[in-house]
Design an enzyme around this catalytic site. Structure first.
Site, PDB file in Angstrom:
ATOM      1  N   LYS A  40       0.829  -1.213   0.000  1.00 59.83           N
ATOM      2  CA  LYS A  40       0.000   0.000   0.000  1.00 59.83           C
ATOM      3  C   LYS A  40       0.861   1.260   0.000  1.00 59.83           C
ATOM      4  CE  LYS A  40      -3.021   0.554   3.493  1.00 59.83           C
ATOM      5  NZ  LYS A  40      -2.885   1.808   4.278  1.00 59.83           N
ATOM      6  N   SER A  41       1.893   1.279   0.833  1.00 62.97           N
ATOM      7  CA  SER A  41       2.741   2.483   0.912  1.00 62.97           C
ATOM      8  C   SER A  41       3.400   2.758  -0.432  1.00 62.97           C
ATOM      9  CB  SER A  41       3.833   2.274   1.964  1.00 62.97           C
ATOM     10  OG  SER A  41       3.277   2.175   3.238  1.00 62.97           O
ATOM     11  N   GLY A  80      -4.963   8.022   5.628  1.00 61.19           N
ATOM     12  CA  GLY A  80      -4.051   9.024   6.192  1.00 61.19           C
ATOM     13  C   GLY A  80      -2.831   9.199   5.311  1.00 61.19           C
ATOM     14  N   ARG A 139      -8.624  12.345  12.450  1.00 61.85           N
ATOM     15  CA  ARG A 139      -7.183  12.142  12.683  1.00 61.85           C
ATOM     16  C   ARG A 139      -6.407  13.454  12.634  1.00 61.85           C
ATOM     17  NH1 ARG A 139      -5.301   7.072   9.218  1.00 61.85           N
ATOM     18  NH2 ARG A 139      -3.469   7.336  10.548  1.00 61.85           N
ATOM     19  N   SER A 163       7.047   9.160  12.122  1.00 65.16           N
ATOM     20  CA  SER A 163       5.992   9.052  11.107  1.00 65.16           C
ATOM     21  C   SER A 163       6.558   9.191   9.702  1.00 65.16           C
ATOM     22  CB  SER A 163       4.926  10.128  11.331  1.00 65.16           C
ATOM     23  OG  SER A 163       4.090  10.201  10.194  1.00 65.16           O
ATOM     24  N   ASP A 173       2.048  -1.031  11.880  1.00 65.28           N
ATOM     25  CA  ASP A 173       0.715  -1.460  11.459  1.00 65.28           C
ATOM     26  C   ASP A 173       0.409  -2.909  11.873  1.00 65.28           C
ATOM     27  OD1 ASP A 173       0.170   0.986  10.333  1.00 65.28           O
ATOM     28  OD2 ASP A 173       0.896   0.408   8.346  1.00 65.28           O
ATOM     29  N   LYS A 196      -4.162   6.019  14.684  1.00 65.99           N
ATOM     30  CA  LYS A 196      -4.267   5.373  13.371  1.00 65.99           C
ATOM     31  C   LYS A 196      -5.730   5.444  12.897  1.00 65.99           C
ATOM     32  CE  LYS A 196       0.036   4.328  12.984  1.00 65.99           C
ATOM     33  NZ  LYS A 196       0.843   4.982  11.948  1.00 65.99           N
ATOM     34  N   ARG A 243      -5.941   2.071  18.004  1.00 68.77           N
ATOM     35  CA  ARG A 243      -5.765   0.616  17.844  1.00 68.77           C
ATOM     36  C   ARG A 243      -5.493  -0.107  19.159  1.00 68.77           C
ATOM     37  NH1 ARG A 243      -2.848   0.475  11.853  1.00 68.77           N
ATOM     38  NH2 ARG A 243      -4.845   0.460  10.752  1.00 68.77           N
ATOM     39  N   ARG A 272      -7.553  -3.029   9.675  1.00 71.51           N
ATOM     40  CA  ARG A 272      -6.653  -3.976  10.357  1.00 71.51           C
ATOM     41  C   ARG A 272      -7.291  -4.555  11.626  1.00 71.51           C
ATOM     42  NH1 ARG A 272      -2.520  -3.577   6.932  1.00 71.51           N
ATOM     43  NH2 ARG A 272      -1.890  -1.489   6.315  1.00 71.51           N
TER      44      ARG A 272
HETATM   45  C1  S3P Z   1       2.594   4.831   6.188  1.00 74.28           C
HETATM   46  C2  S3P Z   1       3.131   5.219   7.380  1.00 74.28           C
HETATM   47  C3  S3P Z   1       2.620   4.803   8.687  1.00 74.28           C
HETATM   48  C4  S3P Z   1       1.669   3.623   8.572  1.00 74.28           C
HETATM   49  C5  S3P Z   1       0.703   3.775   7.437  1.00 74.28           C
HETATM   50  C6  S3P Z   1       1.453   3.890   6.125  1.00 74.28           C
HETATM   51  C7  S3P Z   1       3.193   5.310   4.944  1.00 74.28           C
HETATM   52  O1  S3P Z   1       1.893   5.874   9.249  1.00 74.28           O
HETATM   53  O2  S3P Z   1       0.965   3.440   9.776  1.00 74.28           O
HETATM   54  O3  S3P Z   1      -0.165   2.668   7.354  1.00 74.28           O
HETATM   55  O4  S3P Z   1       2.889   4.768   3.856  1.00 74.28           O
HETATM   56  O5  S3P Z   1       3.985   6.265   5.009  1.00 74.28           O
HETATM   57  P1  S3P Z   1       2.613   7.025  10.128  1.00 74.28           P
HETATM   58  O6  S3P Z   1       3.412   7.862   9.225  1.00 74.28           O
HETATM   59  O7  S3P Z   1       1.464   7.782  10.745  1.00 74.28           O
HETATM   60  O8  S3P Z   1       3.430   6.274  11.147  1.00 74.28           O
END
Ligand code: S3P
Length: 448
Positions: free
Chosen positions: A28-29, A101, A129, A174, A327, A354, A358, A403
């Site tokens: 996903k990222s 997010g 959020r 983050s 996550d 999140k 969570r 999740r």
């Molecule tokens: C992500 C960063 C994380 C993670 C999210 C995906 C990303 O969040 O929890 O599911 O793709 O950069 P945070 O940046 O809030 O830690």
């Protein structure tokens, strides 16, 4: 409830051994970043293995709204014709990032140094959020925002006309904040510097370098110091998205707790900023092996083999590992319920902001299923019942969090009595094929 639909209650019944191959979707990222950096290059980026979950589809739509041409050409195969750094056009509609997010924070970063205005919104989860964590550093570039109380969405962002580069120490671990600042830095003249005290997932840095940006990373006494030279011409890329370790976590953990299971999860990204769960499981005594380790698309990848493990022990998870498995704490807490002794998770305040809180969501749902959990602001402890001894029989509230839904459906596969979740709808945001994939392995899932 899924983005705009009615809640979809689901039930998971105790099942026989899980067996077979679980081919999980793209990361996903990396999928979000492929679309965004594709949109910021000049020419056509070709992506294969893109996660076609709702979060990523919302980002694809947003990139079109900012002027890129985004086209699905096959299963997981997408073309993005970008507009170049600084080339975003002003959208004529509100940008709805749904549940994501990552989507909203990265896109806000990417447009914060363009001379345009856009309004962002999301679903009931995303609109709760905190956004100040990105709007504070974006203000240093000269961008302005007006949102709801507490810095929440819906929010309008007025991009900086004459952006200035910044040096920013990220106050929370983050990757989204780090990435928002780097993406904003793309269209600022000179050098933008981001310092993170704890290393978080580094896909943005790797991908910026792959697209031809000048980016340097040094380990310094203050932390990881990332220096990006602004206003590069990004060159379009062919991107093969590795499969998502955060999705792999569900079939892997299910196999570890359902008696007799043996599951292969091929082609999983094992970037060290993402693989903390697998390290932790092995320390707990899980029968989890890495086969056929290799490099694909610049990321380390392996086939994971998970077999039923009836003698796992709770451990204290090192807090410095938290960012590499942030996550995965929900599903780890499910495995911990089937281990012996306590699993102690500290330094995880971020879990409270999140898609849901969570720690609260998992603690409430585990207690409803007969597991003892203690929690505080930035820690929680699960007392394992031992293999085969989790009572189940309860209902978990998922709070629009994919999740949480998947974690409790996995719990139900190995508990003594079925486990219900109030809403499986959000699963489509990250793992749209979860139900079919788990059923093909032998899970017994259904509408409740
Ligand atoms: C992500 C960063 C994380 C993670 C999210 C995906 C990303 O969040 O929890 O599911 O793709 O950069 P945070 O940046 O809030 O830690």
């Amino acid at each position: 409830m899924s983005a705009h639909g009615a809640p979809e209650p689901m039930i998971s019944r105790p099942c026989g051994p899980l067996n077979g191959t679980a081919t999980v979707p793209g990361d996903k990222s990396i999928s979000h970043r492929s679309l965004i950096l594709g949109a910021l290059s000049v020419g056509r980026t070709e992506i294969t293995g893109l996660l076609e979950g709702q979060d990523v589809l919302d980002t694809a739509k947003a990139m079109e709204a900012f002027g890129a041409k985004v086209e699905r050409v096959g299963d997981g195969a997408w073309h993005v014709d970008g507009v170049g750094v600084g080339g975003f056009a002003e959208p004529d509609q509100i940008i709805d990032c749904g549940n994501s997010g990552t989507g909203v924070r990265l896109i806000m970063g990417a447009m914060a140094t363009c001379p345009i205005t856009a309004t962002f919104t999301g679903d009931a989860s995303l609109n709760k959020r905190p956004m100040a964590r990105v709007t504070d550093p974006l203000a240093l570039f000269g961008a302005q925002t007006v949102g709801r109380s507490g810095g929440r969405l819906p929010m309008t962002l007025v991009g900086a006309r004459d952006p200035i580069p910044v040096e920013y120490v990220v106050p929370v671990p983050s990757a989204q904040v780090k990435s928002a600042v780097l993406l904003a830095g793309l269209n600022a003249p000179g050098q933008t510097v981001v310092i993170e005290k704890e290393a978080t997932r580094d896909h943005t840095e790797r991908m910026l370098s792959g697209f031809g940006a000048e980016i340097a990373v040094e380990d310094t006494p203050e932390g990881r110091r990332i220096t990006l030279t602004g206003r590069p011409e990004l060159r379009p890329q062919a991107i093969v998205v590795p499969r998502d370790p955060s999705s792999a976590a569900f079939p892997v953990c299910a196999a570890l707790i359902v008696p007799g299971s043996d599951v292969l999860v091929p082609g999983i990204g094992l970037n060290p900023t993402r693989n903390g769960l697998f390290t932790t499981l092995r320390e707990m005594g899980a029968d989890l092996t890495y086969e056929n380790e290799r490099i694909e698309g610049g990321e380390p990848v392996a086939d994971l083999r998970a077999r039923y493990s009836d003698a796992m022990q709770g451990i204290e998870v090192p807090p410095e590992r938290a960012a590499s498995m942030i996550d995965e704490y929900p599903i780890l807490s499910v495995v911990a319920s089937f281990a012996s002794g306590e699993t102690v998770m500290r330094g995880v305040a971020e879990l409270r902001v999140k898609e849901s809180d969570r720690i609260a969501a998992m603690a409430d749902g585990l207690r409803a299923n007969g597991v003892t959990v203690e929690d505080g602001d930035d820690w929680w402890v699960v007392t394992g019942c031992g293999a085969g001894n989790v009572p189940g029989g309860g209902t978990a509230i998922t709070h629009l969090d994919h999740r949480i839904a998947m974690s409790f459906l996995v719990l139900g596969m190995a508990a003594k009595a079925p486990v219900t979740v109030d809403d499986g709808g959000p699963i489509v945001t990250s793992f749209p094929i979860f139900t079919g994939l788990m059923e093909a392995l032998g899970a017994d899932l259904g509408a409740a």
